[in-house]
Design a protein around this motif. Structure first.
Motif, PDB file in Angstrom:
ATOM      1  N   ALA A  63      35.023  32.234  35.913  1.00 45.51           N
ATOM      2  CA  ALA A  63      34.805  33.358  34.849  1.00 45.51           C
ATOM      3  C   ALA A  63      34.667  32.451  33.787  1.00 45.51           C
ATOM      4  O   ALA A  63      33.902  33.063  32.853  1.00 45.51           O
ATOM      5  CB  ALA A  63      36.331  34.262  34.789  1.00 45.51           C
ATOM      6  N   TYR A  75      33.259  39.954  35.045  1.00 43.69           N
ATOM      7  CA  TYR A  75      34.336  40.344  36.145  1.00 43.69           C
ATOM      8  C   TYR A  75      33.803  39.930  37.365  1.00 43.69           C
ATOM      9  O   TYR A  75      32.312  39.960  37.823  1.00 43.69           O
ATOM     10  CB  TYR A  75      34.523  41.899  35.933  1.00 43.69           C
ATOM     11  N   CYS A  76      34.710  39.587  38.405  1.00 37.58           N
ATOM     12  CA  CYS A  76      34.411  39.153  39.571  1.00 37.58           C
ATOM     13  C   CYS A  76      34.002  40.205  40.580  1.00 37.58           C
ATOM     14  O   CYS A  76      34.725  41.187  40.440  1.00 37.58           O
ATOM     15  CB  CYS A  76      35.782  38.303  40.332  1.00 37.58           C
ATOM     16  N   TYR A 128      29.551  37.532  39.559  1.00 43.22           N
ATOM     17  CA  TYR A 128      30.096  37.857  38.606  1.00 43.22           C
ATOM     18  C   TYR A 128      29.297  38.828  37.902  1.00 43.22           C
ATOM     19  O   TYR A 128      28.045  38.665  37.781  1.00 43.22           O
ATOM     20  CB  TYR A 128      30.800  36.872  37.641  1.00 43.22           C
TER      21      TYR A 128
END
Length: 153
Positions: A63, A75-76, A128
């Motif tokens: 991140a 965000y993953c 991501y």
């Protein structure tokens, strides 16, 4: 290497989170790195750090690699972890993350956790999704110091 700013509440980099890892991260503008050890409270099986904690550190590194490499937090969306060797508490560790590919709407990263001898103990890849607008602004509001260093400004 340049030190990156910390947040208040994040489990990994939040300095005001008493239950967190309070990681200090550094970057050369390509790789994000931290040196740390994990407390015994984070074990799963006896004398072995829980895999979820290892995955959390790997996710954090990726991140931050998005922040530095793509100049946005993300965000993953997908995380793949390979656990190569058990990690014992109080072991001196290094974690590194790097942005591999910026597809604008999808950022591809890799990360690893190594011991002091340079043995890779766990590695990960991740996809991501960049944060935009109010979500990104809300994340920046949690920083303890000016986050513009993340974006190369």
């Amino acid at each position: 290497m340049q030190q990156l700013p910390n947040t208040r509440g994040c489990f990994c980099c939040g300095m005001e989170n008493p239950h967190g890892l309070q990681l200090l991260m550094f970057t050369d503008r390509r790789v994000v790195e931290t040196r740390f050890s994990l407390r015994p409270q984070f074990v799963g099986f006896r004398n072995t750090i829980h895999g979820g904690i290892t995955a959390t550190v790997l996710d954090e590194m990726m991140a931050w690699a998005c922040g530095v490499g793509a100049q946005t937090f993300a965000y993953c969306a997908e995380l793949t972890v390979r656990y190569l060797q058990p990690i014992a508490p109080a072991t001196e560790l290094v974690a590194r993350g790097e942005l591999v590919e910026n597809r604008r709407r999808l950022l591809l990263c890799k990360a690893e956790v190594l011991d002091a001898a340079g043995t890779v103990l766990a590695e990960a890849t991740g996809k991501y999704i960049p944060l935009r607008g109010p979500l990104h602004d809300a994340m920046l509001a949690d920083f303890l110091s000016d986050p513009s260093v993340i974006f190369g400004k």
